[in-house]
Design a protein around this motif. Structure first.
Motif, PDB file in Angstrom:
ATOM      1  N   ALA A   1       7.171 -12.634  -2.883  1.00  0.00           N
ATOM      2  CA  ALA A   1       6.066 -13.577  -3.084  1.00  0.00           C
ATOM      3  C   ALA A   1       5.604 -14.136  -1.738  1.00  0.00           C
ATOM      4  N   ARG A   2       6.556 -14.440  -0.850  1.00  0.00           N
ATOM      5  CA  ARG A   2       6.210 -14.892   0.500  1.00  0.00           C
ATOM      6  C   ARG A   2       5.474 -13.800   1.259  1.00  0.00           C
ATOM      7  N   LEU A   3       5.943 -12.562   1.087  1.00  0.00           N
ATOM      8  CA  LEU A   3       5.318 -11.439   1.767  1.00  0.00           C
ATOM      9  C   LEU A   3       3.878 -11.250   1.306  1.00  0.00           C
ATOM     10  N   PHE A   4       3.668 -11.342   0.006  1.00  0.00           N
ATOM     11  CA  PHE A   4       2.320 -11.194  -0.542  1.00  0.00           C
ATOM     12  C   PHE A   4       1.392 -12.261   0.040  1.00  0.00           C
ATOM     13  N   LYS A   5       1.893 -13.470   0.141  1.00  0.00           N
ATOM     14  CA  LYS A   5       1.090 -14.569   0.680  1.00  0.00           C
ATOM     15  C   LYS A   5       0.799 -14.372   2.168  1.00  0.00           C
ATOM     16  N   ALA A   6       1.753 -13.823   2.907  1.00  0.00           N
ATOM     17  CA  ALA A   6       1.600 -13.657   4.363  1.00  0.00           C
ATOM     18  C   ALA A   6       0.619 -12.562   4.729  1.00  0.00           C
TER      19      ALA A   6
ATOM     20  N   GLY B   1      -5.989  -6.514   1.552  1.00  0.00           N
ATOM     21  CA  GLY B   1      -6.075  -5.176   2.122  1.00  0.00           C
ATOM     22  C   GLY B   1      -4.881  -4.811   2.977  1.00  0.00           C
ATOM     23  N   GLY B   2      -3.971  -5.761   3.192  1.00  0.00           N
ATOM     24  CA  GLY B   2      -2.774  -5.490   3.984  1.00  0.00           C
ATOM     25  C   GLY B   2      -1.867  -4.489   3.293  1.00  0.00           C
ATOM     26  N   VAL B   3      -1.103  -3.760   4.093  1.00  0.00           N
ATOM     27  CA  VAL B   3      -0.289  -2.666   3.569  1.00  0.00           C
ATOM     28  C   VAL B   3       1.202  -2.945   3.785  1.00  0.00           C
ATOM     29  N   VAL B   4       2.008  -2.519   2.820  1.00  0.00           N
ATOM     30  CA  VAL B   4       3.462  -2.563   2.939  1.00  0.00           C
ATOM     31  C   VAL B   4       3.972  -1.123   2.909  1.00  0.00           C
TER      32      VAL B   4
ATOM     33  N   MET C   1       7.390  -4.468  -6.239  1.00  0.00           N
ATOM     34  CA  MET C   1       6.082  -4.622  -5.614  1.00  0.00           C
ATOM     35  C   MET C   1       5.007  -4.966  -6.655  1.00  0.00           C
ATOM     36  N   ALA C   2       5.087  -4.356  -7.813  1.00  0.00           N
ATOM     37  CA  ALA C   2       4.110  -4.647  -8.868  1.00  0.00           C
ATOM     38  C   ALA C   2       4.223  -6.101  -9.324  1.00  0.00           C
ATOM     39  N   ARG C   3       5.449  -6.600  -9.485  1.00  0.00           N
ATOM     40  CA  ARG C   3       5.630  -8.000  -9.884  1.00  0.00           C
ATOM     41  C   ARG C   3       5.047  -8.955  -8.849  1.00  0.00           C
ATOM     42  N   ALA C   4       5.137  -8.573  -7.593  1.00  0.00           N
ATOM     43  CA  ALA C   4       4.624  -9.432  -6.514  1.00  0.00           C
ATOM     44  C   ALA C   4       3.107  -9.390  -6.412  1.00  0.00           C
ATOM     45  N   GLY C   5       2.469  -8.395  -7.063  1.00  0.00           N
ATOM     46  CA  GLY C   5       1.015  -8.313  -7.035  1.00  0.00           C
ATOM     47  C   GLY C   5       0.455  -7.186  -6.204  1.00  0.00           C
ATOM     48  N   PHE C   6       1.330  -6.352  -5.628  1.00  0.00           N
ATOM     49  CA  PHE C   6       0.863  -5.248  -4.795  1.00  0.00           C
ATOM     50  C   PHE C   6       0.450  -4.051  -5.642  1.00  0.00           C
ATOM     51  N   ARG C   7      -0.487  -3.280  -5.118  1.00  0.00           N
ATOM     52  CA  ARG C   7      -0.952  -2.053  -5.777  1.00  0.00           C
ATOM     53  C   ARG C   7      -0.333  -0.853  -5.065  1.00  0.00           C
TER      54      ARG C   7
ATOM     55  N   ARG D   1      14.684  10.842   1.509  1.00  0.00           N
ATOM     56  CA  ARG D   1      14.031   9.533   1.639  1.00  0.00           C
ATOM     57  C   ARG D   1      12.637   9.537   1.005  1.00  0.00           C
ATOM     58  N   PHE D   2      12.316   8.452   0.337  1.00  0.00           N
ATOM     59  CA  PHE D   2      10.953   8.287  -0.186  1.00  0.00           C
ATOM     60  C   PHE D   2      10.148   7.435   0.792  1.00  0.00           C
ATOM     61  N   TYR D   3       8.842   7.637   0.782  1.00  0.00           N
ATOM     62  CA  TYR D   3       7.912   6.935   1.672  1.00  0.00           C
ATOM     63  C   TYR D   3       6.766   6.456   0.785  1.00  0.00           C
ATOM     64  N   TYR D   4       6.773   5.146   0.519  1.00  0.00           N
ATOM     65  CA  TYR D   4       5.770   4.552  -0.365  1.00  0.00           C
ATOM     66  C   TYR D   4       4.870   3.611   0.411  1.00  0.00           C
ATOM     67  N   ARG D   5       3.603   3.569  -0.012  1.00  0.00           N
ATOM     68  CA  ARG D   5       2.630   2.616   0.540  1.00  0.00           C
ATOM     69  C   ARG D   5       2.142   1.708  -0.578  1.00  0.00           C
ATOM     70  N   PHE D   6       2.066   0.414  -0.289  1.00  0.00           N
ATOM     71  CA  PHE D   6       1.553  -0.571  -1.227  1.00  0.00           C
ATOM     72  C   PHE D   6       0.483  -1.397  -0.507  1.00  0.00           C
ATOM     73  N   VAL D   7      -0.519  -1.836  -1.255  1.00  0.00           N
ATOM     74  CA  VAL D   7      -1.607  -2.592  -0.670  1.00  0.00           C
ATOM     75  C   VAL D   7      -1.822  -3.903  -1.436  1.00  0.00           C
ATOM     76  N   LYS D   8      -2.104  -4.963  -0.694  1.00  0.00           N
ATOM     77  CA  LYS D   8      -2.481  -6.234  -1.330  1.00  0.00           C
ATOM     78  C   LYS D   8      -3.958  -6.174  -1.684  1.00  0.00           C
ATOM     79  N   PRO D   9      -4.289  -6.290  -2.971  1.00  0.00           N
ATOM     80  CA  PRO D   9      -5.716  -6.206  -3.378  1.00  0.00           C
ATOM     81  C   PRO D   9      -6.568  -7.279  -2.705  1.00  0.00           C
TER      82      PRO D   9
END
Length: 251
Positions: free
Chosen positions: A163-168, A172-175, A207-213, A243-251
């Protein structure tokens, strides 16, 4: 509406693929820049950083947080990737900085890359910079589920952290999360403690619970022959895990 969305996503994928060769060249230039320690360069073959950076969606000028950065392998590459107008914030647990070798590595790295800021503290306790364009977890997301009195590493409230990460992050930011494939369905804290792996479905759900796509998987680090029940530091598997490599984006 669904067709329009499908065409839009297909168009985005095509643009990313079309841009990939130039991005790869740029990332290879980052690797070729002088000054990187030989022991870091030796890790390139297994970690494939040129391809990782090329597919990261992280652009020049970005503000990036490198979570649990070790001795700065990716912190340095990210710092070169984002350039002088960008910044990298490397988060390092307290116990790491009790190792003289690690302290020396960071002292040298920060001289080479002044756009790197070192933040000492476990992820759940450390300061989190505001206005981030990206967060980068290289084989460390599972550590949000780890805890150890021996290594002075406290328990992290994963949902509160995300949740802190999503806010920071800026819109359009990426994880970027790269981690070792673990046993499907195994308790995340038990798995982090036993093997330092994680079930990829847990990452997506977090990531989905935090709001990331979810913004796609990059299969370049997937390999055959790994055993998800084995400790990643086992000499038979170290540096050769699937290893998996995932990208998530803040809408």
């Amino acid at each position: 509406m669904m067709k329009t969305r499908a065409f839009a996503l297909a168009g985005l994928a095509a643009l990313l693929l079309a841009a990939a060769p130039a991005n790869v060249v740029s990332a290879q230039n980052v690797l070729a820049a002088p000054g990187r320690p030989a022991d870091m360069v030796a890790l390139d073959a297994g970690r494939m950083p040129a391809a990782v950076l090329a597919q990261s969606l992280i652009r020049p000028g970005a503000r990036v947080m490198d979570v649990m950065a070790g001795q700065g392998y990716y912190s340095e590459l990210l710092a070169r990737h984002v350039g002088r107008k960008g910044a990298v914030f490397a988060v390092e647990p307290v116990n790491y900085m009790e190792d003289p070798k690690t302290v020396a590595a960071w002292t040298a790295l920060r001289k080479r890359q002044p756009n790197v800021t070192l933040i000492v503290g476990a992820p759940g306790e450390a300061e989190m910079p505001e206005g981030l364009d990206a967060a980068f977890f290289h084989l460390t997301y599972h550590d949000l589920y780890w805890q150890s009195e021996k290594f002075k590493y406290p328990r992290t409230d994963v949902d509160a952290y995300n949740a802190r990460l999503f806010k920071a992050l800026k819109p359009g930011g990426v994880v970027i999360i790269i981690d070792h494939h673990g046993v499907v369905g195994m308790d995340s804290r038990a798995q982090a403690d036993k093997t330092h792996r994680i079930d990829e479905a847990v990452v997506k759900a977090d990531m989905a619970r935090a709001g990331f796509r979810f913004a796609g998987s990059v299969p370049i680090l997937e390999v055959a022959g790994d055993d998800p029940t084995k400790l990643v530091f086992d000499p038979a598997f170290r540096g050769k895990t699937n290893r998996f490599y995932y990208r998530f984006v803040k809408p």
